[in-house]
Design an enzyme around this catalytic site. Structure first.
Site, PDB file in Angstrom:
ATOM      1  CG  PHE A   1      17.549  -4.070 -22.265  1.00 47.87           C
ATOM      2  CD1 PHE A   1      17.199  -5.551 -21.743  1.00 47.87           C
ATOM      3  CD2 PHE A   1      16.305  -3.375 -22.342  1.00 47.87           C
ATOM      4  CE1 PHE A   1      16.122  -5.840 -21.233  1.00 47.87           C
ATOM      5  CE2 PHE A   1      15.093  -3.786 -21.943  1.00 47.87           C
ATOM      6  CZ  PHE A   1      14.793  -4.950 -21.224  1.00 47.87           C
TER       7      PHE A   1
ATOM      8  CD  GLU B   1      10.917 -10.209   6.492  1.00 42.30           C
ATOM      9  OE1 GLU B   1      10.147  -9.339   5.729  1.00 42.30           O
ATOM     10  OE2 GLU B   1      10.747 -11.242   6.803  1.00 42.30           O
TER      11      GLU B   1
ATOM     12  CE  LYS C   1       5.329  -1.567   9.115  1.00 47.24           C
ATOM     13  NZ  LYS C   1       5.049  -0.163   8.300  1.00 47.24           N
TER      14      LYS C   1
ATOM     15  CG  ASP D   1       6.492   4.322   4.838  1.00 48.41           C
ATOM     16  OD1 ASP D   1       5.564   3.776   4.935  1.00 48.41           O
ATOM     17  OD2 ASP D   1       6.772   5.372   5.296  1.00 48.41           O
TER      18      ASP D   1
ATOM     19  NE  ARG E   1      -3.093  -2.826   4.126  1.00 49.43           N
ATOM     20  CZ  ARG E   1      -2.406  -2.346   5.354  1.00 49.43           C
ATOM     21  NH1 ARG E   1      -1.555  -3.403   5.981  1.00 49.43           N
ATOM     22  NH2 ARG E   1      -2.445  -1.298   6.029  1.00 49.43           N
TER      23      ARG E   1
ATOM     24  CD  GLU F   1       5.130  -1.657   1.791  1.00 51.85           C
ATOM     25  OE1 GLU F   1       4.327  -2.699   1.966  1.00 51.85           O
ATOM     26  OE2 GLU F   1       4.544  -0.319   1.995  1.00 51.85           O
TER      27      GLU F   1
ATOM     28  CE1 TYR G   1       5.042  -8.251   3.281  1.00 52.68           C
ATOM     29  CE2 TYR G   1       6.423  -6.532   2.333  1.00 52.68           C
ATOM     30  CZ  TYR G   1       5.128  -6.913   2.871  1.00 52.68           C
ATOM     31  OH  TYR G   1       3.977  -6.604   2.926  1.00 52.68           O
TER      32      TYR G   1
ATOM     33  CE  LYS H   1       5.380   1.620  12.175  1.00 54.08           C
ATOM     34  NZ  LYS H   1       4.406   2.569  11.864  1.00 54.08           N
TER      35      LYS H   1
ATOM     36  CB  CYS I   1     -18.530  26.442  14.839  1.00 54.56           C
ATOM     37  SG  CYS I   1     -18.079  25.516  13.164  1.00 54.56           S
TER      38      CYS I   1
ATOM     39  CB  CYS J   1     -22.109  27.011  11.316  1.00 55.97           C
ATOM     40  SG  CYS J   1     -21.888  25.975  12.957  1.00 55.97           S
TER      41      CYS J   1
ATOM     42  CB  CYS K   1     -19.421  22.714  15.718  1.00 53.44           C
ATOM     43  SG  CYS K   1     -20.844  23.414  15.042  1.00 53.44           S
TER      44      CYS K   1
ATOM     45  CB  CYS L   1     -21.818  22.585  11.058  1.00 54.68           C
ATOM     46  SG  CYS L   1     -20.207  23.114  11.182  1.00 54.68           S
TER      47      CYS L   1
HETATM   48  P1  AMP Z   1       0.942  -1.098   8.891  1.00 53.10           P
HETATM   49  O1  AMP Z   1       0.284  -0.688   7.709  1.00 53.10           O
HETATM   50  O2  AMP Z   1       1.623   0.067   9.488  1.00 53.10           O
HETATM   51  O3  AMP Z   1      -0.030  -1.823   9.771  1.00 53.10           O
HETATM   52  O4  AMP Z   1       1.819  -2.150   8.553  1.00 53.10           O
HETATM   53  C1  AMP Z   1       1.454  -3.322   7.834  1.00 53.10           C
HETATM   54  C2  AMP Z   1       2.459  -3.047   6.424  1.00 53.10           C
HETATM   55  O5  AMP Z   1       3.494  -2.986   6.454  1.00 53.10           O
HETATM   56  C3  AMP Z   1       2.053  -4.351   5.452  1.00 53.10           C
HETATM   57  O6  AMP Z   1       0.907  -4.133   4.984  1.00 53.10           O
HETATM   58  C4  AMP Z   1       3.129  -4.183   4.407  1.00 53.10           C
HETATM   59  O7  AMP Z   1       2.816  -3.293   3.335  1.00 53.10           O
HETATM   60  C5  AMP Z   1       4.322  -3.206   5.210  1.00 53.10           C
HETATM   61  N1  AMP Z   1       5.391  -3.873   5.254  1.00 53.10           N
HETATM   62  C6  AMP Z   1       6.659  -3.323   5.051  1.00 53.10           C
HETATM   63  N2  AMP Z   1       7.598  -4.227   4.916  1.00 53.10           N
HETATM   64  C7  AMP Z   1       7.279  -5.338   5.424  1.00 53.10           C
HETATM   65  C8  AMP Z   1       7.733  -6.518   5.882  1.00 53.10           C
HETATM   66  N3  AMP Z   1       9.286  -6.594   5.739  1.00 53.10           N
HETATM   67  N4  AMP Z   1       7.082  -7.330   6.349  1.00 53.10           N
HETATM   68  C9  AMP Z   1       5.858  -7.261   6.425  1.00 53.10           C
HETATM   69  N5  AMP Z   1       4.983  -6.039   6.021  1.00 53.10           N
HETATM   70  C10 AMP Z   1       5.818  -5.185   5.687  1.00 53.10           C
HETATM   71 ZN    ZN Z   2     -20.261  24.353  13.155  1.00 56.00          ZN
END
Ligand code: AMP
Ligand code: ZN
Length: 664
Positions: free
Chosen positions: A34, A111, A113, A115, A134, A170, A222, A309, A403, A406, A421, A427
Site C-alpha cells: 500500500f 443503535e 450511542k 461517545d 456540531r 461521530e 448514523y 443511558k 469566600c 475574596c 459570595c 471577587c
Molecule cells: P447529547 O450530546 O448527549 O445530547 O447527544 C447527542 C449526540 O449523540 C449527537 O450529537 C451525536 O453526536 C451523538 N450520537 C452518538 N451516537 C449516535 C447515534 N447512533 N445516533 C444519534 N446520535 C448519536
Molecule cells: Zn468572593
C-alpha cells in the site's frame, strides 16, 4: 501509458484498499505494498500538478494548516438527544409518540450511542465537500482538512447516492489507539490524555492536519439529511450509507416493541466493554421517517429519538481534600480532590460535592474512602462513604463561612442549596467568570481570546469587566506572557468582530442570572432593543410568554445596578448590537400573538419547519399535540388521522396551508 489515466487508476485502486482496510476491516494487500503505491501516486501528482484532485487519497496524510476554523451555519440544525435512564422513561416516551401519531404501529431502530465528537459531512455529486463540527447546533467550525485525513471517511462515494446530502456521525478514538497514543506521550515525558472522547474532539481542532492524520481516529455514521434522498426508514438509511462506502456500525437492530428495545439495551449494557470504542448508551429512533417528520422537534432535540443511558460505573477511592470553587455567579461549589482512579475508561481526580447539605447528608469527611460514580455527565459524583474504613480521629467537615477568593462572608438565601459570595464586582473569579461567559462560544464567540488569557488580562489589571475588552490595545497586551504579535492581533480583531454578534446573543452574553440562550431569544423578540428592556417592569416582564417571576426579578435587578448600566453604555459606544437587526424584524409581526398552532402533515409551498418558524416569527406558539389550549390545527397532506379526530372532538378549527398564509 497516458499519465492522467495512470494517476486516476492509482487513485481508484488506493481508494478501494483504503475502504477494504478501514471500513471493512479486511485488507487485501500488505501495508508495505500500500505504502509503495501511495508513494508512487505522490510522486506522479508532484510531477503533474495539472491533475490535482482535492479528494485524492494522498491528501490522507495531511499537511494543510488551518489557522482559523471558519464558522459555517448548518443547513440542517444538529440537535441534541433527550436522555432516559429507566424502563419507565422509555415507556413514557412511547406513550407520547403513540398519542402524537395515533394508533399506528411504530417500529424502532436501536443503535449504540458513540461517545466522541459529532460531525456533519456534506457530499455533492459523490464528493466530500465539507465537514463541520456540531458547535452550538446552529453553526459549527469547518474542519474539512482534518476530517479528510481520517481514513474511514470516504472522499468519493460508490453506488447510487443522492446528488447532495449531509451525513451525520461521530468521530471516535478506539481504546487501543488511545492507549498507544498515551504510551508514546508518557515515553516522551508528556502528560497522558484524560479520555478518548476529549482527545477525539480536540483532534478536530488541531491546526496541523498531518498531526490529525497520525491519530487513529474513526468516523462512525448514523444519519443522512437532505432533500430527495429517497429513503423511507432509519434502518434503510443505515444500509444505504453503508452501501455508499461509509463506516456504519452493524450492531443496529430494528425492534417492533419496547420489550425488544429493552433487550437490546440490556445486551449492550453488559457487552459494551468488548467493543473497540467508548459507548454511553443506546439511541432509539422511530424507524419510519414520515413518522419522524410528523413528531418533529422540541427546542433542543427530536421527539422521535431517545438516548437510553447505560447504568453508571462505580469505584472506591480516597478523598484527599475538599476545596471550594467560586463560579461566575458567586455560587460556591465544594470539590472533592480524590486519589486518582480509573473509572469508565478515564482517570478521575475530582468530583463535585454540590453543596453543604450534600456533604452533611452523606457525612463525607476528608481522608474517607468514598464510592464514586460516573454517569453521562463529565464530572463524577460521590454517592456513598465507607464508614468502616474511617480513622478514629476523623472530624466532620467545617463548611467555609468566607469566600476562599475574596474573604467576603458567604450568604445563603432560603430555598437555595448553595452558598454565594455576594461580592459580585470585587471577587476575582466572579469578575473573570463573567468575562469568560461573555466571550464564550454561544455568547459573543470571540476568537483569539480564551479563558486563561482573560485571567491573565485581569491579573495584569487590563480588564475589570467585559466592556474593557474593547479598550484593549496591541501595545498593552504584547508584553504579556506567551503573547506574540500574531496572537495579539487576533485578539484585538476577535473583539472588534464581536460587534457584529446579533442582539439576542449579546443579551445572553451579559450574564444576567437565569437568562439562558432561550430566554435571551424570547426577551430580544419581545422587547426588540435594550432601551425597552431596561425600563420593563416586573409586571410587564412576567406577562411575556414563558418568563416567570424568578427571571423577571433577576432582569429588573440587573438593570437597576448602575455598574451594569454603565457597562452596557460603554458597549453601545463601541458598536455592540443592542437591537434586533432590521433583517430579523422585517418578517416579524405580532399578528398571531396569543394563538397556539399544531402543525401536522406535509405542505406544498413551505416546509414544516419553515411553517413553524413563521408561526413563531409572528408571535404565535407551536404546540406539539392537540389539547383544549390549541387555537388552530394547520393540516397538510398525509396528516395523522388521530390529530384530526381529536381536533374535531374538541372543536378546534382545522385550517389549510393557504388559510394559514392568509392569516399573515
Ligand atoms: P447529547 O450530546 O448527549 O445530547 O447527544 C447527542 C449526540 O449523540 C449527537 O450529537 C451525536 O453526536 C451523538 N450520537 C452518538 N451516537 C449516535 C447515534 N447512533 N445516533 C444519534 N446520535 C448519536
Ligand atoms: Zn468572593
Amino acid at each position: 501509458m497516458n499519465i492522467e489515466f495512470q494517476i486516476n487508476a492509482l487513485r481508484d485502486e488506493l481508494r478501494e484498499h483504503n475502504y477494504n482496510y478501514y471500513v471493512l476491516d479486511s485488507p487485501t494487500i500488505s501495508d508495505f505494498e500500500f505504502d509503495m503505491k501511495l508513494k508512487e501516486l505522490q510522486k506522479l501528482e508532484g510531477e503533474h500538478p495539472e491533475f490535482y484532485d482535492a479528494n485524492s487519497p494522498t491528501l490522507r496524510v495531511g499537511g494543510m494548516i488551518t489557522k482559523n476554523f471558519e464558522t459555517i451555519v448548518h443547513e440542517h440544525r444538529m440537535y441534541s438527544l433527550a436522555n432516559s435512564y429507566s424502563k419507565e422513561d422509555l415507556e413514557d416516551w412511547e406513550k407520547r409518540i403513540q398519542r402524537n401519531l395515533g394508533d399506528v404501529p411504530v417500529e424502532y431502530t436501536c443503535e449504540l450511542k458513540y461517545d466522541g465528537a459529532s460531525i456533519s459531512i456534506t457530499y455533492e455529486h459523490g464528493e466530500l465537500v465539507r465537514a463541520v463540527t456540531r458547535g452550538d447546533g446552529f453553526q459549527g467550525d469547518d474542519v474539512t482538512t482534518n476530517i479528510k485525513t481520517i481514513k474511514s471517511v470516504p472522499l468519493r462515494l460508490k453506488g447510487d447516492y443522492p446528488e447532495k446530502f449531509d451525513i451525520r456521525g461521530e468521530i471516535v478514538l478506539p481504546f487501543d489507539g488511545f492507549a498507544q497514543m498515551n504510551e508514546e506521550r508518557v515515553a516522551n515525558g508528556e502528560e497522558p490524555y484524560m479520555n478518548p472522547r476529549n482527545t477525539a474532539s480536540g483532534s478536530l481542532k488541531l491546526q496541523d492536519s498531518s498531526l490529525v492524520a497520525q491519530r487513529p481516529l474513526e468516523c462512525l455514521l448514523y444519519s443522512i439529511v437532505g432533500k430527495n434522498t429517497n429513503i423511507s426508514t432509519q434502518f434503510e438509511m443505515l444500509e444505504k450509507a453503508r452501501a455508499w462506502g461509509f463506516k456504519v456500525p452493524t450492531v443496529a437492530k430494528l425492534c417492533k416493541t419496547t420489550d425488544e428495545v429493552l433487550e437490546f439495551v440490556e445486551h449492550w449494557d453488559t457487552n459494551r466493554h468488548d467493543l473497540p470504542y467508548e459507548t454511553d448508551g443506546v439511541v432509539i429512533k422511530v424507524n419510519n421517517l414520515q413518522h419522524q417528520d410528523e413528531l418533529g422537534h422540541t427546542a433542543k432535540s427530536p421527539r422521535w429519538a431517545l438516548a437510553y443511558k447505560f447504568k453508571a460505573e462505580q469505584v472506591f477511592t480516597v478523598l484527599n481534600e475538599i476545596t471550594y470553587q467560586v463560579g461566575r455567579t458567586g455560587a460556591i461549589t465544594p470539590v472533592a480532590n480524590l486519589e486518582p482512579v480509573l473509572l469508565a475508561g478515564t482517570t478521575v481526580k475530582r468530583a463535585s460535592l454540590h453543596n453543604a447539605d450534600q456533604i452533611a447528608k452523606l457525612d463525607i469527611r476528608e481522608k474517607d474512602t468514598v464510592f464514586v460514580e460516573k454517569g453521562g455527565e463529565i464530572i463524577p459524583k460521590i454517592i456513598a462513604v465507607d464508614r468502616s474504613k474511617r480513622s478514629l480521629d476523623s472530624e466532620p467537615v467545617q463548611y467555609i463561612t468566607e469566600c476562599p477568593e475574596c474573604h467576603t462572608r458567604l450568604e445563603r438565601t432560603d430555598g437555595d442549596a448553595k452558598h454565594y459570595c455576594p461580592n459580585e464586582y470585587g471577587c476575582p473569579p466572579q469578575i473573570t467568570g463573567r468575562i469568560q461567559h461573555y466571550i464564550s462560544r454561544k455568547a459573543m464567540d470571540i476568537e483569539g481570546l480564551g479563558g486563561e488569557t482573560v485571567e491573565l488580562l485581569f491579573k495584569e489589571g487590563l480588564i475589570n469587566d467585559y466592556a474593557d475588552l474593547y479598550d484593549l490595545t496591541k501595545e498593552e497586551i504584547l508584553p504579556l506572557e506567551r503573547m506574540a504579535e500574531k496572537s495579539a492581533e487576533n485578539l484585538i480583531n476577535g473583539v472588534a468582530a464581536s460587534t457584529q454578534v446579533p442582539f439576542e446573543r449579546v443579551l445572553f452574553a451579559l450574564g444576567i442570572r437565569y437568562v439562558g440562550e432561550t430566554v435571551a431569544k424570547k426577551l430580544a423578540r419581545a422587547y426588540k432593543n435594550i432601551e425597552a428592556l431596561k425600563i420593563a417592569t416586573l409586571e410587564e416582564l412576567t406577562a411575556v410568554d414563558e418568563i416567570g417571576e424568578r427571571i423577571a426579578q433577576s432582569v429588573v435587578a440587573f438593570f437597576a445596578n448602575e455598574k451594569n448600566r454603565n457597562a452596557i453604555e460603554r458597549l453601545m459606544l463601541k458598536g455592540v448590537q443592542f437591537e434586533l437587526s432590521a433583517d430579523k424584524l422585517k418578517n416579524q409581526t405580532d399578528v398571531l400573538t396569543g394563538n397556539t398552532f399544531v402543525v401536522s402533515g406535509v405542505f406544498e409551498t413551505v416546509s414544516r419547519d419553515e411553517l413553524k418558524k413563521m408561526i413563531e416569527d409572528n408571535g404565535g406558539k407551536v404546540g406539539s399535540s392537540i389539547s383544549s389550549k390549541t387555537g388552530y390545527l394547520v393540516a397538510g397532506d398525509k396528516m395523522g388521522p388521530s390529530k384530526r379526530t381529536k381536533a374535531e372532538k374538541l372543536g378546534i378549527p382545522i385550517i389549510s396551508e393557504q388559510d394559514f398564509l392568509g392569516m399573515l
